[in-house]
Write an enzyme that holds these catalytic residues in place. Structure first.
Site: not given
Ligand SMILES: Cc1cc2nc3c(=O)[nH]c(=O)nc-3n(C[C@H](O)[C@H](O)[C@H](O)COP(=O)(O)OP(=O)(O)OC[C@H]3O[C@@H](n4cnc5c(N)ncnc54)[C@H](O)[C@@H]3O)c2cc1C
Length: 474
Positions: A269, A272, A300, A337, A355, A378
């Site tokens: 993590e 990440w 959208w 998360n 987003w 996102w």
């Protein structure tokens, strides 16, 4: 000896701080400065929750420096002017800072470095925020990575991260700061932050306390516990990392038994976070534009007066796991998360809202709002980013709730009006029999909203929209 300036930015700690150690090298007097210049971050100046954190973190840094015998100077930007003034006033010969990777800040820092060097000042920047600088991890052909697994493999192939630096001995001239933290007016005027102190202790001491509590126990169950939002199964270090109150090197070396699966997953993590910075560095438009250009034309949904967006922001969508997450965010400045992924998928896929609208809300409300990690999160949710979820993966928030909050404990915590419902009905109260709702004192539309969207129909609409852009030229 002429003094050196240590320009604190998002490295608000004394230990393992390469800029501070370099400034203090060989007993040189140090001037510690923080410069408030939000306009220099372009559209990505700190949001409201981050400003709350920053206020308290600067207070903690000031106290920690004072305990070492030097004071924190607080100035207002433009940063270059503030540094030049300070250099003039103190006859400083050098300026040290730790690097940041937000595109607008990189540009600003380059210009400042060039000007100060032209002024005859020694300027050095250092790495305090990452295990690997974004440009040092390269594919076989020398380019950047777009997938996490090979990136992390390559990042770890280099030598083990160096041991963290100790706090250097500090001396410095007695100076009065032109501003105090309060003068920066970082705290909100309408006090929505009253719950925050119960959850967070900004500053280096708070970061170290959290790290030590985490490596004592929870890290050994990280692989299993990290997915369950009702459990304190994750480190809670994200805001401390964002503000540089702790370094990834310190975390790396404090983590026990690197070969255990739990610890490996936890360190991945941290990986990440490194990957997010790598992607942002190589794609400066990442916070604003889809990495996969096909998504630029995504159809959208219309949302007149932002009614759907507001219901999502306020945790009034009628989908309990989504609402619990959004309320946790509002009350604590943080969200688990797994729930971030669920609320994100709901916004982008079920409500079909851009987003970027979710990204902007998170930016303002998260204490750990981070340009690299937020953009990555996102774009992952939207399916448009690096190593993103495939577009057809649409979380079913009811199934996610049943799986990861089986007892409905997380929902009950954040939506107390549903807490009298039996656990199995908390996930989808709109499917509960009328007598069960009545017994629990829940009238839908009065105590808790009906769903603002039909999950099945909206899923189909999202898939149809994705099918359309799939055909467009890449
Ligand atoms: C839509 C969305 C938006 C997000 N926005 C942010 C953000 O603005 N800032 C932020 O720090 N994280 C963000 N994340 C990633 C992740 O949710 C948080 O880092 C994590 O929940 C923080 O809790 P923790 O410190 O207990 O994490 P732990 O599980 O203890 O992980 C340890 C550290 O690893 C890093 N990390 C963990 N997961 C990720 C990830 N997926 N991407 C990047 N770094 C990660 C964080 O620095 C974290 O503190 C986002 C995720 C999503 C899906």
């Amino acid at each position: 000896m002429r003094p050196a300036i240590c320009w604190f930015r998002r490295d608000l700690r004394l230990s393992d701080n390469p800029a501070l150690s370099a400034a203090a090298h060989q007993g040189r007097p140090v001037i510690a400065v923080y410069i408030h210049s939000p306009e220099e971050a372009g559209p990505w100046a700190e949001g409201a929750a981050s400003r709350w954190w920053l206020h308290h973190s600067l207070q903690a840094l000031g106290a920690a420096l004072q305990a070492q015998g030097i004071s924190l100077q607080i100035h207002r930007g433009p940063a270059l002017n503030a540094l030049q003034t300070l250099i003039r006033e103190t006859d400083a010969e050098a300026v040290h800072w730790n690097r940041l990777y937000d595109p607008a800040i990189i540009e600003r820092d380059r210009a400042i470095k060039a000007q100060l060097q032209a002024d005859g000042i020694e300027v050095s920047s250092h790495n305090a925020a990452l295990l690997r600088e974004p440009w040092t991890v390269k594919t076989g052909t020398g380019g950047p990575y777009r997938a996490f697994t090979p990136f992390w493999r390559a990042a770890q192939r280099e030598s083990t991260p160096a041991q963290p630096l100790p706090i250097p001995p500090l001396t410095g001239p007695a100076l009065n700061s032109p501003l105090h933290v309060d003068d920066l007016a970082l705290l909100p005027t309408i006090r929505w932050d009253t719950d925050f102190p119960a959850y967070w202790q900004p500053g280096e001491a708070g970061a170290q306390a959290r790290l030590h509590a985490f490596v004592e126990q929870p890290v050994h169950r990280y692989d299993t516990d990290r997915d369950f939002p009702a459990i304190n199964g994750t480190s809670g270090l994200s805001a401390h990392l964002h503000f540089g109150e702790i370094s990834p090197r310190q975390i790396w070396h404090a983590a026990p038994a690197h070969e255990s699966d739990d610890v490996k997953t936890f360190l991945a993590e941290i990986g990440w976070r490194e990957f997010a910075h790598h992607v942002l560095f190589h794609h400066p438009s990442f916070p604003d534009e889809p990495l996969n250009p096909r998504f630029a034309d995504f159809p959208w949904a219309d949302d007149p007066d932002h009614q759907l967006l507001k219901a999502w922001q306020r945790g009034n969508t009628g989908i309990p796991l989504v609402d619990a997450g959004m309320r946790e965010l509002w009350h604590t400045g943080w969200m688990h998360n797994r729930v971030r992924m669920v609320v994100g998928s709901f916004l982008v896929k079920n409500l079909r809202l851009p987003w970027q609208q979710g990204e902007a809300w998170f930016w303002d409300t998260l204490v750990d709002a981070d340009l690299a990690s937020n953009s990555l999160g996102w774009q992952w949710v939207a399916g448009s980013g690096a190593d993103a979820a495939p577009y057809f993966r649409i979380f079913n928030p009811i199934r996610q709730s049943e799986r990861f909050d089986a007892e409905g404990a997380y929902i009950a915590r954040w939506i107390p009006e549903l807490s009298r419902l039996p656990a199995k009905h908390r996930h989808a109260p709109f499917e509960a029999p009328a007598d069960v709702l009545a017994k629990a004192g829940v009238t839908l539309g009065v105590h808790y909203p009906w769903p603002i969207v039909d999950l099945k129909a909206s899923r189909q609409a999202a898939l149809a929209a994705f099918a359309k852009i799939k055909k467009s030229p890449a």
